[in-house]
Design a protein around this motif. Structure first.
Motif, mmCIF file in Angstrom:
data_model
loop_
_atom_site.group_PDB
_atom_site.id
_atom_site.type_symbol
_atom_site.label_atom_id
_atom_site.label_comp_id
_atom_site.label_asym_id
_atom_site.label_seq_id
_atom_site.Cartn_x
_atom_site.Cartn_y
_atom_site.Cartn_z
ATOM 1 N N ARG A 1 24.474 21.603 56.208
ATOM 2 C CA ARG A 1 25.808 21.694 55.613
ATOM 3 C C ARG A 1 26.798 22.299 56.600
ATOM 4 O O ARG A 1 26.449 23.199 57.378
ATOM 5 N N ALA B 1 29.209 24.368 56.261
ATOM 6 C CA ALA B 1 29.455 25.809 56.159
ATOM 7 C C ALA B 1 28.439 26.600 56.985
ATOM 8 O O ALA B 1 28.725 27.714 57.441
ATOM 9 N N THR B 2 27.257 26.032 57.190
ATOM 10 C CA THR B 2 26.254 26.657 58.055
ATOM 11 C C THR B 2 26.433 26.221 59.499
ATOM 12 O O THR B 2 26.384 27.045 60.426
ATOM 13 N N THR C 1 27.850 33.822 58.363
ATOM 14 C CA THR C 1 28.256 33.169 57.118
ATOM 15 C C THR C 1 29.767 33.232 56.881
ATOM 16 O O THR C 1 30.360 32.279 56.373
ATOM 17 N N GLY D 1 31.372 30.801 59.292
ATOM 18 C CA GLY D 1 31.028 29.457 58.860
ATOM 19 C C GLY D 1 31.856 29.005 57.672
ATOM 20 O O GLY D 1 32.334 27.862 57.628
ATOM 21 N N PRO E 1 26.244 27.073 51.747
ATOM 22 C CA PRO E 1 25.568 26.931 53.025
ATOM 23 C C PRO E 1 24.204 26.280 52.805
ATOM 24 O O PRO E 1 23.767 26.067 51.670
ATOM 25 N N CYS F 1 19.499 21.490 52.860
ATOM 26 C CA CYS F 1 20.785 21.002 52.352
ATOM 27 C C CYS F 1 20.637 20.303 51.003
ATOM 28 O O CYS F 1 21.622 19.786 50.462
#
Length: 580
Positions: free
Chosen positions: A366, A368-369, A393, A396, A425, A453
């Motif tokens: 993902r 966000a990660t 995090t 991200g 994430p 994910c």
């Protein structure tokens, strides 16, 4: 969570670029005269086993998707794409199909599918289904018939069977490797127990490849297309759309198993991908879809490079859309982002097709990660485990929100992956005993696979499995940190990622940005801030290390409550402006 609305108009009149002007280059993409819905669509991917569990067995289902359709309405999406829900032994998350015209009991029944489609239609949402034409499950009746039939039979001709090399046929027919690790060939036994022919599987050994040189295979899939079109689907996302035809003679290949370019092995020479003959198949499919009303669509999942080759899949008489993997994999880098946007628009415009934009899906970490891992991403395109460097995090999430907001202002089609609207994430610390991706098993854990994910969504923070379903243990474990990201926690928070998506996608629709144009800023073109104009909206995303000054205008949307404060855009933030 952030404490303010992202759609509030903030007066920034008086803020100006360094020279007091906001000059732009000539458009590299102009507004298209055709208003077909798929040219500017927002399509939301549902991975059914992880979306919502309505019957409490720990596995998501079609009834759960139907229950939460209002969530998609509030996101302002045009269509929902359902990953496979067909009858399957589930050795590869349903991408191993045993019956293309029925629903696996894990997910419900055909009646559940019809109810979902009917409700989605009432709400103004189209339903797109995943079609997996390159390979079937080894449990499919056609493959079982092929195993029982002799070499050279019509039954075996439905798949890619070959005699082996070596004195006794003990070696595979060629050196091709599976995407999931190991050889792409498996040998079958004759009725007397002796070694027989080999069959091709570009993926798991339980996923034999169809022989698309056989007209009977083509006839079977035309039947399948009509089965779902007659049930009212809005179209098909076509899995591995570049792999159906293999080069004559099945020559050896020394390059990457996935056909991507590597030193000495350009992707266009891969004998198992991108063969010219595949396009006749999609021309015939397009004719079938054109027989139906409602502007049904085909979208190609085709991993093709360089980018201009991908546009062969979306010529006017073939597919409507193709996934833009070059954009999905762009790094956090201003020059790289400008380049991939420009090259995408220019390439797709040459064939009069819309560009698509996507940041996450069920096969990749993902975003966000990803954006929290920096340049030291340990496994590009694969999972992150507890022994790997862990993402930052906060960074991200900031970057994910900024990247998403910038993407929503681009002309063309948008694909969202379930849960990204919550800022989810990957599950990067999942214990090995829970992993189910065949990649993990076939590589002995060297590749972790995609389970991180695919974790079930959090809906209600205080319920079992965070409201995914009533079972205490869903099919994959959820990280404890996801409790704070549940839909009900974010719903009433005006600064949440969920409300950022809702407000930005509403503005995208109201302002017609998906059908708009694109001009690059002159002022920022060599900076770490990407700046472009679409209609009356100017978008800036700061991908550098220092604050950048904003031009004058009124703020329409921001990725962070402090974006635009004092006329400055901080690193990892994005803003939409309406110029004065």
């Amino acid at each position: 969570m952030f404490p303010m609305s992202f759609s509030a108009a903030v007066d920034t009149a008086g803020f100006s670029a360094p020279d007091g002007a906001v000059p732009f280059h000539d458009p590299i993409h102009r507004q298209h005269a055709d208003d077909a819905w798929w040219r500017s669509s927002v399509i939301y991917q549902v991975y059914p086993r992880s979306f919502r569990d309505a019957n409490g067995d720990g596995m998501g289902d079609l009834a759960g998707v139907r229950e939460e359709l209002e969530h998609l309405v509030r996101l302002n999406v045009d269509a929902v794409w359902l990953s496979p829900f067909y009858t399957s032994p589930q050795r590869d998350g349903g991408y191993d199909v045993a019956d293309y015209c029925d629903v696996d009991p894990l997910f419900g029944t055909l009646a559940d599918f019809d109810a979902l489609t009917a409700r989605a239609t009432e709400l103004g949402i189209k339903v797109i289904v995943d079609l997996v034409p390159n390979h079937a499950s080894s449990d499919h009746v056609l493959f079982q018939q092929a195993l029982a039939a002799p070499a050279g039979s019509p039954e075996r001709a439905m798949f890619v069977f070959r005699d082996g090399r070596g004195e006794h046929g003990e070696l595979p027919p060629n050196n091709w490797q599976s995407h999931f690790g190991g050889p792409a060939w498996t040998r079958v036994l004759n009725s007397d127990g002796s070694g027989g022919q080999w069959y091709l599987h570009l993926f798991d050994s339980s996923q034999p490849d169809f022989n698309w040189d056989n007209q009977s295979v083509r006839d079977e899939f035309e039947r399948i297309l009509r089965f779902w079109l007659d049930r009212g689907v809005g179209g098909f996302r076509v899995d591995v759309a570049h792999a159906l035809i293999k080069a004559e003679g099945l020559p050896d290949w020394g390059g990457r198993a996935d056909g991507s370019s590597s030193e000495g092995f350009p992707g266009h020479e891969a004998p198992m991908f991108g063969q010219e003959e595949v396009h006749a198949i999609y021309r015939s499919w397009r004719k079938i879809l054109d027989e139906y009303d409602g502007d049904r669509v085909l979208c190609a999942e085709a991993t093709i490079d360089p980018l201009p080759r991908l546009t062969d899949w979306v010529r006017p008489d073939e597919m409507h859309q193709a996934f833009n993997f070059a954009y999905l994999h762009h790094p956090w880098n201003a020059h790289g982002l400008r380049n991939v946007i420009s090259s995408s628009l220019e390439a797709f415009d040459r064939v009069d097709a819309p560009t698509t934009w996507v940041l996450s899906n069920h096969d990749v970490v993902r975003h966000a990660t990803r954006f929290g891992l920096g340049e030291d991403f340990p496994r590009p395109g694969d999972g992150i485990g507890h022994l790997d460097p862990q993402p930052d995090t906060a960074t991200g999430l900031d970057r994910a929100r900024a990247a998403s907001l910038a993407m929503f202002a681009l002309p063309g089609g948008i694909y969202l992956y379930q849960g990204e609207e919550l800022g989810l994430p990957d599950h990067t610390t999942m214990p090995a005993e829970f992993r189910q991706d065949p990649t993990f098993a076939r590589t002995g854990g060297e590749r972790l696979g995609r389970d991180g994910c695919r974790v079930p969504l959090p809906w209600r923070a205080e319920e079992p499995a965070y409201g995914f379903g009533t079972a205490d243990t869903p099919w994959l474990p959820q990280p404890e940190s996801w409790k704070a990201l549940a839909v009900d926690r974010q719903d009433s928070d005006p600064g949440s990622t969920l409300n950022l998506y809702r407000s930005a996608l509403r503005l995208r629709r109201e302002l017609g940005l998906g059908a708009g144009s694109l001009q690059w800023s002159v002022e920022y073109e060599y900076s770490d801030t990407v700046a472009f104009r679409n209609g009356d909206v100017v978008v800036l995303i700061n991908m550098g290390e220092f604050d950048t000054q904003l031009p004058g205008g009124s703020i329409l949307a921001t990725s962070h409550p402090e974006a635009g404060a004092n006329g400055l855009l901080a690193p990892n933030h994005c803003v939409w402006l309406k110029l004065n």
